[in-house]
Design an enzyme around this catalytic site. Structure first.
Site, mmCIF file in Angstrom:
data_model
loop_
_atom_site.group_PDB
_atom_site.id
_atom_site.type_symbol
_atom_site.label_atom_id
_atom_site.label_comp_id
_atom_site.label_asym_id
_atom_site.label_seq_id
_atom_site.Cartn_x
_atom_site.Cartn_y
_atom_site.Cartn_z
ATOM 1 N N GLY A 1 0.873 -1.068 0.120
ATOM 2 C CA GLY A 1 -0.023 -0.007 0.056
ATOM 3 C C GLY A 1 0.862 1.322 0.041
ATOM 4 N N ASN A 2 0.178 2.381 0.363
ATOM 5 C CA ASN A 2 1.048 3.459 0.605
ATOM 6 C C ASN A 2 0.469 4.647 1.687
ATOM 7 O OD1 ASN A 2 -1.169 5.308 -0.742
ATOM 8 N ND2 ASN A 2 -0.560 3.985 -2.682
ATOM 9 N N TYR A 3 0.981 5.648 1.880
ATOM 10 C CA TYR A 3 0.428 6.583 2.996
ATOM 11 C C TYR A 3 -0.328 7.439 2.460
ATOM 12 C CZ TYR A 3 5.224 5.249 4.828
ATOM 13 O OH TYR A 3 6.035 4.507 5.408
#
Ligand code: PMT
Length: 404
Positions: A214-216
């Site tokens: 995923g990412n932030y």
């Protein structure tokens, strides 16, 4: 401006009044709102009644003033939820340091703050206090929190204060507060009849039932865009990856997805019926080639090698399907060669415009309540200052409107 011409005509306005000397100005504000054709419900804090009487306010608004949760002698309950739903906007003028603090932290111990917490519409806050209270870090931090919730703070003026001192803290003049509200409603009618698709948040690409790539992305920028489109009268479909922020406008249809493929499917299903699409999601570029349906155990395996495959490019897919009259905007999140990379994405994905934000700018990009963007299109580039995400959303949509 006559009442018939005012964008406030017919609007439901909740006017919140707190206990400060500037409460005397609320009488003029109320008169101007009524003159502009607004229907006004006054909600006053107990301290507010020490400065101004409900009799004056109810005579001018032609409605009983609400202050307590129920009427003592009849037991009649005053529903802050109904009031919050009724309002087309809420304006708190004057807003004292105490009420601003309660609003920022959800201290729901009076009718005004509970109404604020229930309000579905846009909220304007006009602070009024002594200069030292205004300059105190707690006031600054609380006002920043209110802005991050999407509220508009109508900055106080500098001048002579009730304490005898001179400085920043005078409540903005009622005429100017009315002007801010009129501008808001004039703007808010600009996208009635338009259908808008917004993507937001990250995508999660499953490795196994407990792990993902995923990412932030927090979703804050995409949700701010969706709220701002909705506030201007558009019908909004918000396709969102996993986030904890929520959408409050009833004009937003929220479609939750997890992966890039799910996001693509939802976007493709609605895009042909949309006038505008803004791709704000931080879509994972890669997904595991194989997803394990059981947790990959540390004890039973060698260090696993996860083979990745490219995810579909949602913006490019919509760009290829775009028909004349549709407007497609993308975002570019860059760490280097920002303008060059953004311009390349603009043309490769067949976008009408791209919003560049750089991880090198403090306060911009992932997770923050603020952003600093540059809009790039065939006509050139336009830089904007660091602002709360809701205000950035407003700048972006102002720009899109010039292109529609
Ligand atoms: O959510 P927040 O915490 O508020 O943060 C906001 C944000 C930083 C996520 C947002 O402002 C932003 O920049 N979103 C785009 C992030 C991104 O993925 O940028 P990109 O340069 O990798 O992608 C370019 C464009 O293609 C984007 O419009 C993206 O949505 C789209 N894309 C990318 C990959 C892919 N597989 N499909 C896509 O549609």
């Amino acid at each position: 401006m006559t009442s018939r011409q005012s964008p406030l005509a017919g609007k439901h306005v909740v006017l919140g009044i707190c206990g400060g000397i500037a409460a005397y100005k609320s009488v003029s504000l109320l008169r101007l709102l009524v003159k502009a054709g607004a229907e006004v419900q006054v909600v006053i804090t107990p301290a507010g009644k020490e400065f101004i009487t409900p009799v004056t306010l109810s005579a001018l608004s032609q409605k009983p003033v609400v202050s307590e949760f129920f009427t003592a002698n009849t037991g009649e309950w005053h529903s802050h939820v109904d009031l919050g739903l009724w309002a087309d906007c809420m304006v708190i003028a004057p807003a004292t340091a105490s009420t601003i603090g309660k609003m920022a932290h959800g201290v729901a111990d009076n009718m005004l703050v509970t109404t604020y917490l229930s309000a579905k519409s846009h909220v304007f806050v006009a602070p009024a206090m002594d200069l030292d209270m205004m300059a105190h870090p707690s006031t600054t931090a609380n006002l920043a929190l209110l802005r991050s919730y999407g509220n508009t703070v109508i900055e106080p003026d500098t001048g002579y204060l009730a304490s005898g001192l001179t400085g920043k803290g005078r409540m903005e003049e009622p005429e100017n507060i009315v002007r801010v509200l009129e501008d808001y409603f004039a703007k808010s009618q600009t996208l009635v009849g338009k259908k808008v698709l917004v993507t937001a948040g990250p995508t999660f690409e499953r490795i196994d039932p407990v792990r993902f790539i995923g990412n932030y992305s927090s979703g804050k920028m995409g949700y701010a865009l969706a709220e701002e489109f909705a506030a201007r009268g558009a019908e909004v479909i918000l396709v969102s990856g996993p986030v904890s922020v929520t959408a409050s406008s009833p004009a937003i249809r929220l479609v939750r997805v997890e992966s890039a493929r799910e996001m693509l499917a939802e976007c493709e299903a609605v895009f042909s019926g949309c006038d505008v699409a803004v791709m704000c999601a931080a879509v994972a570029d890669y997904a595991p080639a194989v997803t394990s349906d059981r947790k990959i155990k540390r004890e039973h395996s060698e260090v696993p090698v996860i083979q990745l495959v490219k995810n579909p490019d949602i913006a490019a897919t919509l760009g290829a399907a775009k028909r004349p009259g549709q407007f497609l905007a993308g975002f570019a999140l860059e760490t280097d060669h920002e303008a060059e990379n953004a311009a390349e994405k603009l043309s490769r994905k067949n976008l009408d415009m791209i919003v560049l934000n750089s991880m090198r700018d403090a306060g911009a990009g992932f997770g923050t309540d603020t952003n600093k963007v540059t809009i790039i299109d065939a006509g050139g580039s336009h830089e904007y200052p660091l602002r709360p995400k809701r205000e950035v959303a407003s700048d972006i949509i102002d720009y899109i409107e010039t292109r529609l």
